[in-house]
Design an enzyme around this catalytic site. Structure first.
Site, PDB file in Angstrom:
ATOM      1  N   LYS A 110      60.841   1.796-108.919  1.00 13.40           N
ATOM      2  CA  LYS A 110      60.811   3.327-109.250  1.00 13.40           C
ATOM      3  C   LYS A 110      59.676   3.722-109.955  1.00 13.40           C
ATOM      4  O   LYS A 110      59.129   4.793-109.682  1.00 13.40           O
ATOM      5  CB  LYS A 110      62.145   3.652-109.947  1.00 13.40           C
ATOM      6  CG  LYS A 110      63.383   3.657-109.154  1.00 13.40           C
ATOM      7  CD  LYS A 110      64.682   4.148-109.824  1.00 13.40           C
ATOM      8  CE  LYS A 110      65.863   4.032-108.671  1.00 13.40           C
ATOM      9  NZ  LYS A 110      66.925   3.789-109.189  1.00 13.40           N
ATOM     10  N   LYS A 189      64.161   0.344 -89.773  1.00 17.92           N
ATOM     11  CA  LYS A 189      65.565   0.529 -90.503  1.00 17.92           C
ATOM     12  C   LYS A 189      65.460   2.052 -90.863  1.00 17.92           C
ATOM     13  O   LYS A 189      64.750   2.609 -91.290  1.00 17.92           O
ATOM     14  CB  LYS A 189      65.546  -0.302 -91.635  1.00 17.92           C
ATOM     15  CG  LYS A 189      66.715  -0.006 -92.509  1.00 17.92           C
ATOM     16  CD  LYS A 189      66.460  -0.688 -93.840  1.00 17.92           C
ATOM     17  CE  LYS A 189      67.733  -0.384 -94.933  1.00 17.92           C
ATOM     18  NZ  LYS A 189      67.789   0.886 -95.481  1.00 17.92           N
ATOM     19  N   LYS A 192      66.620   7.161 -95.615  1.00 17.84           N
ATOM     20  CA  LYS A 192      66.365   8.609 -95.785  1.00 17.84           C
ATOM     21  C   LYS A 192      64.686   8.561 -96.678  1.00 17.84           C
ATOM     22  O   LYS A 192      64.045   9.683 -96.258  1.00 17.84           O
ATOM     23  CB  LYS A 192      67.056   9.347 -96.904  1.00 17.84           C
ATOM     24  CG  LYS A 192      67.313   8.511 -98.291  1.00 17.84           C
ATOM     25  CD  LYS A 192      68.432   9.220 -99.055  1.00 17.84           C
ATOM     26  CE  LYS A 192      69.010   8.773-100.289  1.00 17.84           C
ATOM     27  NZ  LYS A 192      69.521   7.281-100.151  1.00 17.84           N
TER      28      LYS A 192
HETATM   29  P1  ADP Z   1      68.556   4.820 -97.905  1.00 15.08           P
HETATM   30  O1  ADP Z   1      67.684   3.642 -97.295  1.00 15.08           O
HETATM   31  O2  ADP Z   1      68.713   5.734 -96.864  1.00 15.08           O
HETATM   32  O3  ADP Z   1      67.899   5.322 -99.240  1.00 15.08           O
HETATM   33  P2  ADP Z   1      70.625   3.728 -99.514  1.00 15.08           P
HETATM   34  O4  ADP Z   1      69.625   2.635 -99.914  1.00 15.08           O
HETATM   35  O5  ADP Z   1      71.220   4.673-100.491  1.00 15.08           O
HETATM   36  O6  ADP Z   1      70.103   4.320 -98.051  1.00 15.08           O
HETATM   37  O7  ADP Z   1      71.814   2.690 -98.974  1.00 15.08           O
HETATM   38  C1  ADP Z   1      73.234   3.014 -99.180  1.00 15.08           C
HETATM   39  C2  ADP Z   1      74.300   2.029 -98.388  1.00 15.08           C
HETATM   40  O8  ADP Z   1      73.993   2.194 -97.179  1.00 15.08           O
HETATM   41  C3  ADP Z   1      73.787   0.535 -98.832  1.00 15.08           C
HETATM   42  O9  ADP Z   1      74.854  -0.095 -98.756  1.00 15.08           O
HETATM   43  C4  ADP Z   1      72.812   0.119 -97.471  1.00 15.08           C
HETATM   44  O10 ADP Z   1      73.093  -0.991 -97.364  1.00 15.08           O
HETATM   45  C5  ADP Z   1      73.529   0.849 -96.487  1.00 15.08           C
HETATM   46  N1  ADP Z   1      72.433   1.324 -95.441  1.00 15.08           N
HETATM   47  C6  ADP Z   1      71.524   2.096 -95.849  1.00 15.08           C
HETATM   48  N2  ADP Z   1      70.746   2.096 -94.780  1.00 15.08           N
HETATM   49  C7  ADP Z   1      71.100   1.316 -93.669  1.00 15.08           C
HETATM   50  C8  ADP Z   1      70.772   0.964 -92.171  1.00 15.08           C
HETATM   51  N3  ADP Z   1      69.801   1.422 -91.939  1.00 15.08           N
HETATM   52  N4  ADP Z   1      71.494   0.119 -91.662  1.00 15.08           N
HETATM   53  C9  ADP Z   1      72.788  -0.361 -92.207  1.00 15.08           C
HETATM   54  N5  ADP Z   1      73.019  -0.306 -93.550  1.00 15.08           N
HETATM   55  C10 ADP Z   1      72.225   0.825 -94.205  1.00 15.08           C
END
Ligand code: ADP
Ligand code: TRP
Length: 320
Positions: A110, A189, A192
């Site tokens: 971060k 992948k 967001k």
């Molecule tokens: P982002 O990558 O959008 O910031 P987060 O890190 O907030 O998403 O992820 C929240 C939850 O969703 C976690 O448990 C993560 O493993 C799951 N997750 C996020 N993106 C994916 C993806 N593309 N495929 C499978 N699981 C995901």
């Protein structure tokens, strides 16, 4: 078996979150004593806009309830409604070696991204440890990026227990290895932070735009198409059973349909999957009192556990 997880209230959820995390919670609520809280104290480490903090907190509750978290099965509350967590956070700080926090990837990442380093961001894992240890959680389902935080929790619990006996329950993290990574519109992948998401709740127009962005092979309408590495197919697959997948493969092989048709099909699958949730979301948005009641009920139950646990911990450390 107590399963506990905290959810970040960080805005729009996408279908990667749904298949990667939320579906798992839906299953866990049927098979365990599931505790879910909205980590609003944690959000202060990076968010300073009070209205946004408030809105994100209630939005997170609405989103999870709409997607199928059942308040009759799950204990769901807002972190700040159980103040004991801050008391335990302080006590645990006294059992947390500096080096443990200095090694935390999440803090380093971060800061590297330019998020101003403050003490809350640095001590974030101690508050997370308090969240987990206050409720005697056995299992903590998390994304891969959070594993280290659960390991830090275990290290802190060991330090504490070495001093005071077997007081704190040792948690295990849980990663669902069976969940494949959901690809984004560019094939990487879905995340967001990459701007390649398809959101769970969006208008038909937004959905069309997001699905329209999916990168596909340039082939004519008539030609047979390769389904194996197709981003559209890989997303459709998530919503289809085996027969549905076979049927779609046939449509690819046959030719006569373009990727535009398959994208439309995907948009329909997404709309259908989240139709009921969208309606529920609208309902809860218009019945905020009901949402607040659910959270108050959850907080009441969580607080009972927390106050019992804190009595033991205070006694152990000598706080009158
Ligand atoms: P982002 O990558 O959008 O910031 P987060 O890190 O907030 O998403 O992820 C929240 C939850 O969703 C976690 O448990 C993560 O493993 C799951 N997750 C996020 N993106 C994916 C993806 N593309 N495929 C499978 N699981 C995901
Ligand atoms: N740090 C977690 C995340 O970013 C959220 C969280 C806070 C949490 N406290 C927790 C998760 C306790 C599990 C257990 O996703």
């Amino acid at each position: 078996m107590r399963v506990l997880t905290g959810i970040q209230s960080s805005g729009t959820l996408h279908i990667g979150n749904y298949f990667g995390a939320i579906k798992q919670m839906m299953e866990l609520q049927n098979s365990s004593d599931l505790y879910i809280f909205i980590a609003n104290y944690h959000s202060l480490s990076s968010l300073k806009d009070a209205d946004a903090v408030r809105k994100n907190t209630i939005d997170a509750a609405i989103t999870y309830l709409s997607l199928g978290i059942d308040p009759n099965k799950v204990t769901m509350w807002v972190q700040s409604d159980v103040k004991e967590v801050l008391e335990l956070y302080w006590i645990l700080s006294a059992y947390t070696p500096m080096g443990l926090l200095e090694r935390a990837h999440s803090y380093k990442d971060k800061v590297a991204k330019g998020i101003g380093a403050n003490h809350a961001l640095f001590s974030y894992p101690v508050l997370m440890a308090a969240d987990i240890l206050l409720y005697d959680a056995n299992i903590v389902p998390v994304g891969k990026d959070q594993i280290q935080h659960v390991e830090i929790t275990r290290d802190i619990a060991v330090k504490f227990n070495n001093e005071h006996g077997d007081v704190l329950t040792m948690p295990e993290f849980k990663i669902d290895e069976t969940v494949a990574t959901v690809p984004g519109t560019d094939g990487a992948k879905m995340s967001k932070s990459y701007g390649n998401t398809i959101d769970i709740f969006c208008t038909p127009k937004q959905l069309k735009k997001q699905v329209g962005k999916i990168v596909t092979e340039a082939v004519s309408l008539e030609e047979p198409k390769e389904w194996k590495d197709c981003n559209v197919y890989n997303l459709c697959k998530l919503f289809l059973d085996e027969d549905g997948q076979k049927e779609l493969q046939q449509r690819y092989k046959k030719g006569g349909e373009g990727h535009g048709h398959f994208k439309m099909y995907l948009a329909d699958l997404i709309t259908d999957e989240f139709k009921e949730a969208s309606e529920k979301k609208e309902y809860y948005e218009n019945h905020l009192d009901e949402v607040k009641e659910i959270l108050a009920f959850g907080a009441e139950k969580a607080r009972k556990n927390a106050s019992k646990k804190m009595e033991i911990i205070r006694e152990k450390v000598g706080i009158l």
